[in-house]
Design an enzyme around this catalytic site. Sequence first.
Site, short mmCIF file in Angstrom:
data_model
loop_
_atom_site.label_atom_id
_atom_site.label_comp_id
_atom_site.label_asym_id
_atom_site.label_seq_id
_atom_site.Cartn_x
_atom_site.Cartn_y
_atom_site.Cartn_z
N ARG A 191 -3.42 -10.03 5.25
CA ARG A 191 -3.82 -10.14 3.84
C ARG A 191 -2.69 -9.61 2.96
O ARG A 191 -2.34 -8.44 3.04
CB ARG A 191 -5.11 -9.33 3.64
CG ARG A 191 -5.70 -9.37 2.27
CD ARG A 191 -6.97 -8.52 2.21
NE ARG A 191 -7.58 -8.57 0.89
CZ ARG A 191 -7.21 -7.80 -0.12
NH1 ARG A 191 -6.25 -6.89 0.02
NH2 ARG A 191 -7.79 -7.91 -1.30
N LYS A 223 0.82 -1.23 0.00
CA LYS A 223 0.00 0.00 0.00
C LYS A 223 0.84 1.27 0.00
O LYS A 223 2.04 1.25 0.33
CB LYS A 223 -0.96 -0.02 1.20
CG LYS A 223 -2.12 -0.99 0.96
CD LYS A 223 -3.23 -0.86 1.95
CE LYS A 223 -4.36 -1.82 1.57
NZ LYS A 223 -5.41 -1.91 2.58
C1 9MG Z 1 -10.07 -5.86 -0.32
N1 9MG Z 1 -9.12 -5.15 0.52
C2 9MG Z 1 -8.19 -4.24 0.10
N2 9MG Z 1 -7.50 -3.79 1.16
C3 9MG Z 1 -8.02 -4.41 2.25
C4 9MG Z 1 -7.75 -4.36 3.62
O1 9MG Z 1 -6.83 -3.55 4.13
N3 9MG Z 1 -8.46 -5.14 4.45
C5 9MG Z 1 -9.44 -5.96 3.98
N4 9MG Z 1 -10.12 -6.70 4.86
N5 9MG Z 1 -9.74 -6.06 2.68
C6 9MG Z 1 -9.04 -5.28 1.84
#
Ligand code: 9MG
Length: 278
Positions: free
Chosen positions: A257, A222
Amino acid sequence: MALLHLTHGSLDLSFPQIMGILNVTPDSFSDGGSHPTVSAAVDHCARMIEEGAAIIDIGGESTRPGAAQVTVQEELDRVLPVVEALRARFEVPISLDTSTPEVMQAGIEAGADLINDVRSLTRPGALEAAAALQVPVCIMHMQGDPQTMQDKPHYENCVQEVKESLLQRAAQCEAAGIKRENILIDPGFGFGKTVSDNYALLKHLLELAALPYPLLIGLSRKSMLGAVINEPDPKKRVLASAAAALMCAERGAAVIRVHDVKETAQVLALYRALQEAR
Ligand code: 9MG
Protein backbone atom coordinates in the site's frame (compact mmCIF):
# COMPACT_ATOMS: atom_id res chain seq x y z
CA MET A 1 -1.05 -18.98 -8.97
CA ALA A 2 -2.69 -17.25 -5.97
CA LEU A 3 -5.68 -15.23 -7.18
CA LEU A 4 -7.78 -12.90 -5.07
CA HIS A 5 -11.26 -12.89 -6.60
CA LEU A 6 -13.00 -9.52 -6.57
CA THR A 7 -16.28 -8.23 -7.97
CA HIS A 8 -14.32 -6.14 -10.46
CA GLY A 9 -11.59 -8.46 -11.70
CA SER A 10 -9.04 -10.38 -9.71
CA LEU A 11 -5.58 -9.78 -8.28
CA ASP A 12 -2.75 -12.14 -9.14
CA LEU A 13 -0.91 -12.38 -5.84
CA SER A 14 1.90 -14.55 -7.16
CA PHE A 15 3.77 -11.25 -7.65
CA PRO A 16 3.49 -8.20 -5.32
CA GLN A 17 0.70 -5.86 -6.37
CA ILE A 18 0.54 -2.13 -5.72
CA MET A 19 -2.34 -0.62 -3.76
CA GLY A 20 -2.50 3.13 -4.44
CA ILE A 21 -3.62 5.31 -1.52
CA LEU A 22 -6.39 7.86 -1.92
CA ASN A 23 -7.04 9.78 1.28
CA VAL A 24 -10.19 11.88 1.12
CA THR A 25 -9.56 13.33 4.55
CA PRO A 26 -8.54 16.88 5.37
CA ASP A 27 -5.99 15.70 7.98
CA SER A 28 -4.17 12.57 6.82
CA PHE A 29 -0.52 12.44 7.99
CA SER A 30 1.15 12.77 4.61
CA ASP A 31 -1.33 14.02 2.01
CA GLY A 32 -4.30 15.38 3.92
CA GLY A 33 -6.57 17.68 1.91
CA SER A 34 -4.74 17.06 -1.38
CA HIS A 35 -7.94 16.22 -3.31
CA PRO A 36 -10.51 18.93 -2.60
CA THR A 37 -13.06 17.77 -5.21
CA VAL A 38 -14.35 14.41 -6.41
CA SER A 39 -12.95 15.10 -9.83
CA ALA A 40 -9.47 15.89 -8.40
CA ALA A 41 -9.61 12.65 -6.43
CA VAL A 42 -10.57 10.60 -9.48
CA ASP A 43 -7.87 12.29 -11.57
CA HIS A 44 -5.33 11.31 -8.93
CA CYS A 45 -6.59 7.71 -9.11
CA ALA A 46 -6.31 7.81 -12.91
CA ARG A 47 -2.67 8.78 -12.51
CA MET A 48 -2.02 6.00 -10.00
CA ILE A 49 -3.67 3.42 -12.29
CA GLU A 50 -1.57 4.61 -15.21
CA GLU A 51 1.56 4.36 -13.07
CA GLY A 52 0.84 0.77 -12.05
CA ALA A 53 -1.65 0.61 -9.17
CA ALA A 54 -3.62 -2.65 -9.34
CA ILE A 55 -6.07 -1.55 -6.64
CA ILE A 56 -7.05 1.81 -5.12
CA ASP A 57 -7.61 2.18 -1.36
CA ILE A 58 -10.04 4.98 -0.49
CA GLY A 59 -10.21 6.27 3.07
CA GLY A 60 -12.33 8.99 4.69
CA GLU A 61 -11.18 8.75 8.31
CA SER A 62 -7.66 9.64 9.36
CA THR A 63 -6.01 7.21 11.81
CA ARG A 64 -3.21 9.65 12.64
CA PRO A 65 -2.84 9.96 16.44
CA GLY A 66 -4.85 13.00 17.55
CA ALA A 67 -6.90 13.14 14.32
CA ALA A 68 -10.41 14.59 14.63
CA GLN A 69 -13.22 12.04 15.03
CA VAL A 70 -15.59 11.77 12.07
CA THR A 71 -19.26 10.91 12.17
CA VAL A 72 -20.63 8.07 10.06
CA GLN A 73 -22.37 10.61 7.83
CA GLU A 74 -19.17 12.62 7.31
CA GLU A 75 -17.28 9.48 6.35
CA LEU A 76 -20.05 8.41 3.95
CA ASP A 77 -20.13 11.91 2.41
CA ARG A 78 -16.38 11.83 1.81
CA VAL A 79 -16.03 8.30 0.49
CA LEU A 80 -19.18 7.42 -1.46
CA PRO A 81 -19.06 10.10 -4.20
CA VAL A 82 -15.46 9.12 -4.96
CA VAL A 83 -16.22 5.39 -5.06
CA GLU A 84 -19.17 6.05 -7.38
CA ALA A 85 -17.21 8.36 -9.68
CA LEU A 86 -14.17 6.06 -9.80
CA ARG A 87 -16.36 3.04 -10.51
CA ALA A 88 -18.16 4.94 -13.32
CA ARG A 89 -14.80 5.65 -15.00
CA PHE A 90 -12.66 2.56 -14.28
CA GLU A 91 -12.95 -1.19 -13.75
CA VAL A 92 -10.05 -1.03 -11.25
CA PRO A 93 -10.56 -2.93 -7.98
CA ILE A 94 -11.46 -0.52 -5.16
CA SER A 95 -10.64 -1.05 -1.50
CA LEU A 96 -12.46 0.77 1.30
CA ASP A 97 -10.19 1.93 4.12
CA THR A 98 -12.84 1.95 6.82
CA SER A 99 -13.81 0.53 10.20
CA THR A 100 -17.43 1.64 9.97
CA PRO A 101 -20.06 -0.98 9.08
CA GLU A 102 -22.36 1.54 7.39
CA VAL A 103 -19.50 2.65 5.12
CA MET A 104 -18.60 -0.96 4.34
CA GLN A 105 -22.19 -1.72 3.29
CA ALA A 106 -22.78 1.46 1.26
CA GLY A 107 -19.28 1.44 -0.25
CA ILE A 108 -19.54 -2.13 -1.50
CA GLU A 109 -23.01 -1.39 -2.92
CA ALA A 110 -21.50 1.63 -4.71
CA GLY A 111 -18.92 -0.57 -6.43
CA ALA A 112 -16.01 -1.22 -4.04
CA ASP A 113 -14.50 -4.69 -3.84
CA LEU A 114 -12.53 -5.07 -0.62
CA ILE A 115 -12.58 -3.84 2.99
CA ASN A 116 -9.31 -2.66 4.52
CA ASP A 117 -9.90 -2.22 8.23
CA VAL A 118 -7.04 -1.04 10.46
CA ARG A 119 -9.25 -1.95 13.45
CA SER A 120 -9.63 -5.53 12.25
CA LEU A 121 -13.44 -5.44 12.15
CA THR A 122 -13.74 -4.70 15.88
CA ARG A 123 -16.24 -1.82 15.73
CA PRO A 124 -19.72 -2.97 16.72
CA GLY A 125 -21.37 -4.60 13.70
CA ALA A 126 -18.24 -4.54 11.49
CA LEU A 127 -17.48 -8.27 11.58
CA GLU A 128 -21.10 -9.16 10.83
CA ALA A 129 -21.30 -6.57 8.03
CA ALA A 130 -18.10 -7.82 6.39
CA ALA A 131 -19.19 -11.46 6.66
CA ALA A 132 -22.59 -10.69 5.14
CA LEU A 133 -21.02 -8.74 2.26
CA GLN A 134 -18.84 -11.75 1.31
CA VAL A 135 -15.97 -9.62 0.00
CA PRO A 136 -12.25 -9.87 0.76
CA VAL A 137 -11.10 -8.14 3.94
CA CYS A 138 -7.71 -7.01 5.18
CA ILE A 139 -7.34 -7.31 8.94
CA MET A 140 -4.51 -5.32 10.47
CA HIS A 141 -2.69 -5.60 13.78
CA MET A 142 -2.77 -2.57 16.06
CA GLN A 143 -1.86 -2.35 19.74
CA GLY A 144 -4.32 0.05 21.40
CA ASP A 145 -6.34 2.56 19.39
CA PRO A 146 -5.27 5.33 17.01
CA GLN A 147 -5.62 8.06 19.65
CA THR A 148 -3.20 6.47 22.14
CA MET A 149 -1.35 3.72 20.26
CA GLN A 150 2.01 5.51 20.17
CA ASP A 151 1.96 6.53 23.87
CA LYS A 152 3.77 3.46 25.18
CA PRO A 153 3.74 0.48 22.86
CA HIS A 154 5.09 -2.61 24.59
CA TYR A 155 5.76 -6.21 23.55
CA GLU A 156 7.82 -9.07 24.99
CA ASN A 157 8.29 -10.36 21.45
CA CYS A 158 6.67 -8.13 18.85
CA VAL A 159 6.96 -10.50 15.87
CA GLN A 160 5.53 -13.46 17.78
CA GLU A 161 2.72 -11.44 19.36
CA VAL A 162 1.70 -9.82 16.07
CA LYS A 163 1.71 -13.22 14.39
CA GLU A 164 -0.42 -14.85 17.12
CA SER A 165 -2.83 -11.94 17.24
CA LEU A 166 -3.37 -11.99 13.44
CA LEU A 167 -3.90 -15.75 13.43
CA GLN A 168 -6.41 -15.46 16.27
CA ARG A 169 -8.33 -12.65 14.57
CA ALA A 170 -8.31 -14.46 11.23
CA ALA A 171 -9.77 -17.54 12.96
CA GLN A 172 -12.51 -15.35 14.49
CA CYS A 173 -13.25 -13.92 11.04
CA GLU A 174 -13.53 -17.42 9.59
CA ALA A 175 -15.80 -18.48 12.47
CA ALA A 176 -18.02 -15.46 11.68
CA GLY A 177 -18.41 -16.66 8.09
CA ILE A 178 -15.63 -14.89 6.17
CA LYS A 179 -14.04 -17.35 3.77
CA ARG A 180 -10.35 -18.09 4.34
CA GLU A 181 -9.54 -17.17 0.73
CA ASN A 182 -11.07 -13.74 1.38
CA ILE A 183 -8.76 -12.81 4.28
CA LEU A 184 -5.56 -10.77 3.99
CA ILE A 185 -3.40 -9.96 7.01
CA ASP A 186 -1.26 -6.91 7.79
CA PRO A 187 1.22 -6.41 10.68
CA GLY A 188 0.27 -2.73 10.91
CA PHE A 189 3.56 -0.89 10.67
CA GLY A 190 3.42 2.18 12.92
CA PHE A 191 0.21 1.16 14.68
CA GLY A 192 1.18 0.80 18.34
CA LYS A 193 4.83 -0.04 17.62
CA THR A 194 8.17 1.54 18.41
CA VAL A 195 10.69 2.13 15.63
CA SER A 196 12.60 -0.98 16.70
CA ASP A 197 9.37 -3.05 16.79
CA ASN A 198 8.69 -1.94 13.21
CA TYR A 199 12.16 -2.97 12.02
CA ALA A 200 11.91 -6.30 13.84
CA LEU A 201 8.67 -6.92 11.93
CA LEU A 202 10.28 -5.92 8.65
CA LYS A 203 13.29 -8.15 9.27
CA HIS A 204 11.10 -11.15 10.08
CA LEU A 205 8.34 -10.47 7.56
CA LEU A 206 8.90 -13.85 5.91
CA GLU A 207 7.47 -15.50 9.04
CA LEU A 208 4.22 -13.61 8.49
CA ALA A 209 4.29 -14.30 4.75
CA ALA A 210 4.45 -18.03 5.59
CA LEU A 211 1.01 -17.88 7.26
CA PRO A 212 -1.93 -19.12 5.16
CA TYR A 213 -3.18 -15.61 4.29
CA PRO A 214 -1.75 -13.14 1.77
CA LEU A 215 0.24 -10.36 3.37
CA LEU A 216 -0.66 -6.70 2.80
CA ILE A 217 1.93 -4.14 3.88
CA GLY A 218 1.78 -0.40 4.43
CA LEU A 219 4.87 1.56 5.33
CA SER A 220 4.75 4.28 2.70
CA ARG A 221 6.14 7.61 4.00
CA LYS A 222 5.76 6.42 7.61
CA SER A 223 7.73 7.76 10.55
CA MET A 224 9.73 4.50 10.90
CA LEU A 225 11.40 5.62 7.65
CA GLY A 226 11.75 9.23 8.73
CA ALA A 227 13.42 8.07 11.96
CA VAL A 228 16.22 6.32 10.06
CA ILE A 229 16.80 8.85 7.29
CA ASN A 230 16.27 11.79 9.64
CA GLU A 231 13.51 13.31 7.50
CA PRO A 232 10.55 14.85 9.36
CA ASP A 233 8.57 15.68 6.19
CA PRO A 234 6.58 12.60 5.02
CA LYS A 235 6.53 13.91 1.43
CA LYS A 236 10.33 13.72 1.35
CA ARG A 237 10.41 10.02 2.24
CA VAL A 238 9.66 8.79 -1.29
CA LEU A 239 13.01 7.09 -1.93
CA ALA A 240 12.99 5.40 1.48
CA SER A 241 9.40 4.26 0.85
CA ALA A 242 10.35 2.69 -2.47
CA ALA A 243 13.36 0.97 -0.91
CA ALA A 244 11.18 -0.35 1.91
CA ALA A 245 8.61 -1.60 -0.61
CA LEU A 246 11.37 -3.59 -2.29
CA MET A 247 12.42 -5.07 1.08
CA CYS A 248 8.79 -6.10 1.67
CA ALA A 249 8.52 -7.65 -1.80
CA GLU A 250 11.65 -9.69 -1.11
CA ARG A 251 10.11 -10.85 2.17
CA GLY A 252 6.87 -12.12 0.69
CA ALA A 253 4.42 -9.18 0.69
CA ALA A 254 1.50 -9.81 -1.68
CA VAL A 255 0.07 -6.28 -1.71
CA ILE A 256 2.00 -3.09 -0.97
CA ARG A 257 0.00 0.00 0.00
CA VAL A 258 1.72 3.18 -1.23
CA HIS A 259 1.39 6.89 -1.96
CA ASP A 260 4.13 6.93 -4.61
CA VAL A 261 2.97 4.44 -7.21
CA LYS A 262 5.40 5.29 -10.00
CA GLU A 263 8.51 4.87 -7.84
CA THR A 264 7.17 1.66 -6.31
CA ALA A 265 6.36 0.25 -9.75
CA GLN A 266 9.94 0.96 -10.81
CA VAL A 267 11.53 -0.93 -7.91
CA LEU A 268 9.09 -3.81 -8.37
CA ALA A 269 10.01 -3.97 -12.07
CA LEU A 270 13.63 -4.45 -10.99
CA TYR A 271 12.54 -7.08 -8.51
CA ARG A 272 10.62 -8.91 -11.24
CA ALA A 273 13.63 -8.77 -13.59
CA LEU A 274 15.78 -10.32 -10.87
CA GLN A 275 13.17 -12.99 -10.13
CA GLU A 276 12.90 -13.94 -13.78
CA ALA A 277 16.65 -13.92 -14.50
CA ARG A 278 18.17 -17.33 -15.19
C1 9MG B 1 -5.25 2.86 6.24
N1 9MG B 1 -3.90 2.46 6.54
C2 9MG B 1 -2.89 3.27 6.99
N2 9MG B 1 -1.78 2.54 7.18
C3 9MG B 1 -2.09 1.26 6.86
C4 9MG B 1 -1.39 0.05 6.86
O1 9MG B 1 -0.12 -0.02 7.25
N3 9MG B 1 -2.02 -1.06 6.46
C5 9MG B 1 -3.32 -1.03 6.08
N4 9MG B 1 -3.90 -2.19 5.71
N5 9MG B 1 -4.05 0.09 6.05
C6 9MG B 1 -3.43 1.21 6.45
